[in-house]
Structures are given as structure tokens and as C-alpha cells.
Design an enzyme around this catalytic site. Structure first.
Site, PDB file in Angstrom:
ATOM      1  N   ARG A  14     -16.640 134.125 -20.582  1.00  0.00           N
ATOM      2  CA  ARG A  14     -17.411 135.136 -19.818  1.00  0.00           C
ATOM      3  C   ARG A  14     -18.561 134.429 -19.101  1.00  0.00           C
ATOM      4  O   ARG A  14     -18.442 134.081 -17.935  1.00  0.00           O
ATOM      5  CB  ARG A  14     -17.917 136.238 -20.753  1.00  0.00           C
ATOM      6  N   HIS A 198     -29.172 135.582 -26.390  1.00  0.00           N
ATOM      7  CA  HIS A 198     -28.447 134.919 -25.302  1.00  0.00           C
ATOM      8  C   HIS A 198     -29.484 134.182 -24.474  1.00  0.00           C
ATOM      9  O   HIS A 198     -30.377 134.817 -23.906  1.00  0.00           O
ATOM     10  CB  HIS A 198     -27.748 136.012 -24.476  1.00  0.00           C
ATOM     11  N   HIS A 200     -30.594 131.213 -21.557  1.00  0.00           N
ATOM     12  CA  HIS A 200     -30.279 130.233 -20.497  1.00  0.00           C
ATOM     13  C   HIS A 200     -31.131 128.985 -20.662  1.00  0.00           C
ATOM     14  O   HIS A 200     -32.150 128.985 -21.351  1.00  0.00           O
ATOM     15  CB  HIS A 200     -30.441 130.885 -19.118  1.00  0.00           C
ATOM     16  N   HIS A 294     -32.365  98.309 -35.399  1.00  0.00           N
ATOM     17  CA  HIS A 294     -31.569  99.516 -35.683  1.00  0.00           C
ATOM     18  C   HIS A 294     -30.235  99.095 -36.302  1.00  0.00           C
ATOM     19  O   HIS A 294     -29.807  99.647 -37.313  1.00  0.00           O
ATOM     20  CB  HIS A 294     -31.309 100.302 -34.401  1.00  0.00           C
TER      21      HIS A 294
HETATM   22  C1  HCA Z   1     -25.021 138.332 -16.702  1.00  0.00           C
HETATM   23  C2  HCA Z   1     -26.362 138.264 -17.357  1.00  0.00           C
HETATM   24  C3  HCA Z   1     -26.403 137.768 -18.755  1.00  0.00           C
HETATM   25  C4  HCA Z   1     -26.126 138.868 -19.775  1.00  0.00           C
HETATM   26  C5  HCA Z   1     -26.462 138.504 -21.172  1.00  0.00           C
HETATM   27  C6  HCA Z   1     -26.187 139.570 -22.195  1.00  0.00           C
HETATM   28  C7  HCA Z   1     -27.852 137.249 -18.929  1.00  0.00           C
HETATM   29  O1  HCA Z   1     -24.594 137.312 -16.163  1.00  0.00           O
HETATM   30  O2  HCA Z   1     -24.418 139.392 -16.716  1.00  0.00           O
HETATM   31  O3  HCA Z   1     -25.340 140.414 -21.967  1.00  0.00           O
HETATM   32  O4  HCA Z   1     -26.805 139.517 -23.257  1.00  0.00           O
HETATM   33  O5  HCA Z   1     -28.043 136.043 -18.969  1.00  0.00           O
HETATM   34  O6  HCA Z   1     -28.727 138.093 -18.950  1.00  0.00           O
HETATM   35  O7  HCA Z   1     -25.516 136.690 -18.949  1.00  0.00           O
HETATM   36 CU    CU Z   2     -26.342 134.807 -19.125  1.00  0.00          CU
END
Ligand code: HCA
Ligand code: CU
Length: 388
Positions: A14, A198, A200, A294
Site C-alpha cells: 500500500r 505510521h 514518514h 576493531h
Molecule cells: C496516504 C497517507 C498516509 C496514511 C497513513 C494512515 C499518511 O498516503 O494515504 O492511514 O495511517 O502517511 O498519512 O500514508
Molecule cells: Cu504514509
């Protein structure tokens, strides 16, 4: 803390599909899902069936594979998306809607009141159709949302009594571990529902943030293989495993760690990438030791400089010896591996020769072996001569 009981939501199929060079064929999705399932991830998340006809068909295909992992699909907070997804055979739906001022203005244009009403309508519809489906509600861009807005939305959604899990998303990679800890802890305390994180990786905190989420009581972490996803992606599966393993090996004992390299390779090949040289566990240099001090210590006991055991991942360490930083212990070890028992003085001589030559160009193993053989030959000759 939920290190003992967390689940991985593997989102390569996904979030990963949102990576610039990722377009998975049905056969590739089957292979990826199969390997991830063998590895032992608890959940696999797939692209929304509303994305395209093939995306919808592929969910059905994976659903028929009968994997151990629970199959999820990720949808917008729309009744039509939900309707389509309910029909695909997934075990769960991950619903998302933006709550930051940026997304409220430029994405869906809804107010907090409207978001809450829509969530109630969509969740109600889903529960009517499938009372047992796993339902997650998440606020996109959680960390740039106003705290009061977040609380209103989460409390309202939790009070519906329809969701199994609430999601917290660092959509733009802006969060820090402290912020993640604070927000997750607050939500865990509020309603005692499962919490998913989640994150990034735009500013390099995705693994640290996922760890902070678990420390604060999150129960589910989203990952992708090699961390692929929008822009530079999210928490990488291997990186999360490395992080948790180094906290306590037992935390990741439930996974088949020896499959990690195959999984990283598969995604790298499909996406036309190299596994980064400095990748967690599977990067080319992850287990190469170089400097003489090392090498000496690693030869005596690898744990001196290794917090991850390569053999636990089906990998092996390497000691690089053909360079100017080399040391005589490592050269002696190489001599022994060749079956040569050289005097310490000879080993030191060869080491100096290697260092001198390596000042202009590193030596190959074959060149080092030749120097050691020559030295052994010379030792033999002088021994014979001394005995005359
Ligand atoms: C996206 C955004 C998402 C959703 C994350 C989630 C994000 O691409 O739809 O559903 O928890 O980073 O907010 O990936
Ligand atoms: Cu995301």
C-alpha cells in the site's frame, strides 16, 4: 510499553506502492505477500480497491492465498470506498482522513464537525454490513493537527464503539520521538484502544519515532520493505527489526529473521534499486569490520563491535584486511586460515608491507595471500639454512 505484544502492519503493498519506482504486478504482489507472511508479519495492508480495477482484483487474489497474516486494505473515509472494500475478502479496513489545517483546507475541505459526522456515517455503514471486520480509524497528518481537533475526533470516533484501533500518522515526517511519545501516551490512556503508528522518514526519525510509539503503548507499527513509500518513505521493516532486536532479541524472535535479506533483495530488484550500502542488517557494509583495532577485538569476540549477530539473519561478518588501517592480528588470522604458522616477526613484516602498498592502493585478498605465502617460503628457507 508494548514491545512484548506489538504487531507489524506491513504496508509495502500500500504505502510502498506509492514509492516513485514501485508498480507491482499481480504475480509480484503474490510473491511479496507470501514472503512477508513467511517472515511472520501479523498484518499486510494493500492499496485501496478504489485505486484501479487491477488493485481491486489483486486484493481478491491475495485474500484467496490463505495467508496467516490478516489482510487489510486502506481506504478514504468514504462510503463508496468502504462498500467496494467490504466485498474483497479482507479481514480489516484502515480508514484515514486528514485533520491538519493544511489537509482540511487543501485536501477534503471539511471541518472537524463534518469529519466526525462522516466518520460516524462510514463506520456505521461498515459495521452494519460486517460486524466482525477489523476497523481502524486514523487521522492523516496527526502531528500538524491542532491538539484540540485531534482530541475531538478521537474521542468521538472511540465513543462510537465501532473501531478496534486508532491510527496516528506522521504523514510529512515532522515528528520527533518525544512528540510521538506524548501523543501516543495520551491516546492510549484516553480510551485504551489499540494504537497504530505510521511514520514518514523525511527527517530521518521514522525508526526512532516508531520505537517511541511502542514505548508509549502503541500496539501496531506500519512498515515497508526498505522503507519505500511516498517521497523517501516510512519506517523500514529491517530497520525496525534491528532497533527492536538491539533492545531485546526476544522482541523479534517471532519473525523469521533469516528471510530479511531475501525480502529486501526482492523489493530492491522489483523497484530497480540497490539495497543501500548502509542499510540496516542487509546493507553491503553492515557487517564489515575494517580498522586494525576493531578487527583484533572482533576476532577475539564479535560482540565487542557487533550489537546484531549476522548469523541470526543468515549473514556473515567480514574483516577487511587489505588496507592501510589494517593490523597484524587480522593478518595473522588470515595466515592461519591459509594453514600457515608464521612467527610474529614475519606477520608484522607482512603487515608493514601491506600498509605501505595500501597507501597507494588497497590490496585484494589474493595479493595478501601471495605476500603471506612468500613470507612462509622465506621462513622455510631460512629454517632449512639455519639447520644446515
Ligand atoms: C496516504 C497517507 C498516509 C496514511 C497513513 C494512515 C499518511 O498516503 O494515504 O492511514 O495511517 O502517511 O498519512 O500514508
Ligand atoms: Cu504514509
Amino acid at each position: 510499553m508494548s514491545f512484548e505484544q506489538f504487531s507489524i502492519i506491513e504496508s509495502t503493498l500500500r504505502e510502498g506502492e506509492q514509492f516513485s519506482t514501485a508498480t507491482f504486478t499481480t504475480a509480484q504482489k503474490v510473491e511479496i505477500a507470501g514472503l512477508l507472511d513467511q517472515f511472520g508479519v501479523e498484518m499486510i495492508e494493500m492499496t485501496s480497491p478504489s485505486a484501479s480495477p487491477q488493485s481491486e482484483e489483486d486484493i481478491r487474489v491475495i485474500a484467496r492465498e490463505g495467508l496467516k497474516a490478516r489482510l487489510l486494505t486502506h481506504i478514504r473515509c468514504h462510503k463508496e470506498d468502504a462498500q467496494r472494500a467490504l466485498d474483497t475478502g479482507v479481514h480489516g479496513l484502515d480508514i484515514v482522513i486528514g485533520t491538519s489545517p493544511q489537509l482540511m483546507q487543501h485536501s477534503h475541505g471539511k471541518s472537524i464537525r463534518q469529519i466526525i459526522d462522516l466518520a460516524a456515517e462510514v463506520m456505521g455503514y461498515i459495521r452494519e454490513q460486517k460486524p466482525d471486520i477489523i476497523l481502524r480509524f486514523s487521522t492523516e497528518d496527526t502531528f500538524r493537527s491542532r491538539e484540540a481537533d485531534l482530541l475531538r475526533v478521537y474521542l468521538a470516533v472511540a465513543d462510537l464503539g465501532m473501531v478496534n484501533r486508532l491510527g496516528v500518522a506522521d504523514t510529512v515526517g515532522v515528528a520527533t520521538p518525544t512528540l510521538v511519545y506524548e501523543i501516543v501516551q495520551q491516546f492510549v490512556r484516553l480510551k485504551r484502544l489499540d494504537i497504530e503508528f505510521h511514520g514518514h522518514n523525511d527527517s530521518g526519525c521514522a525508526i526512532a519515532n516508531a520505537t517511541a510509539a511502542l514505548e508509549a503503548g502503541a500496539t501496531h507499527i506500519d512498515t515497508t520493505v526498505l522503507g519505500i513509500g511516498e517521497r523517501n518513505g516510512i519506517t523500514p521493516l529491517g530497520g525496525l527489526v534491528a532497533r527492536l532486536y538491539t533492545l531485546k532479541r526476544e522482541y523479534v524472535r517471532k519473525y523469521t529473521l533469516t528471510l530479511l535479506q531475501q525480502i529486501d533483495r526482492l523489493i530492491a530488484d522489483i523497484c530497480d534499486l540497490d539495497i543501500p550500502f548502509n542499510n540496516y542488517i542487509t546493507g553491503a557494509s553492515a557487517f564489515i569490520h575494517k580498522a586494525g583495532i576493531h578487527a583484533k577485538a572482533v576476532l577475539a569476540d564479535p560482540s565487542t563491535y557487533e550489537i546484531l549477530k549476522p548469523e541470526d539473519f543468515g549473514l556473515s561478518r567480514e574483516i577487511a584486511i587489505g588496507h592501510r588501517l589494517t593490523g597484524w592480528n587480522a593478518i595473522r588470522d588470515r595466515a592461519r586460515a591459509l594453514g600457515l604458522t608464521l612467527s610474529d616477526d614475519t606477520v608484522r613484516d607482512v603487515t608493514h608491507t601491506i600498509k605501505r602498498q595500501a597507501d597507494s592502493k588497497p590490496l585484494t585478498l589474493a595479493e595478501i595471500d601471495a605476500l603471506l605465502m612468500d613470507a612462509a617460503g622465506r621462513e622455510l628457507v631460512s629454517a632449512v639454512e639455519a639447520g644446515k
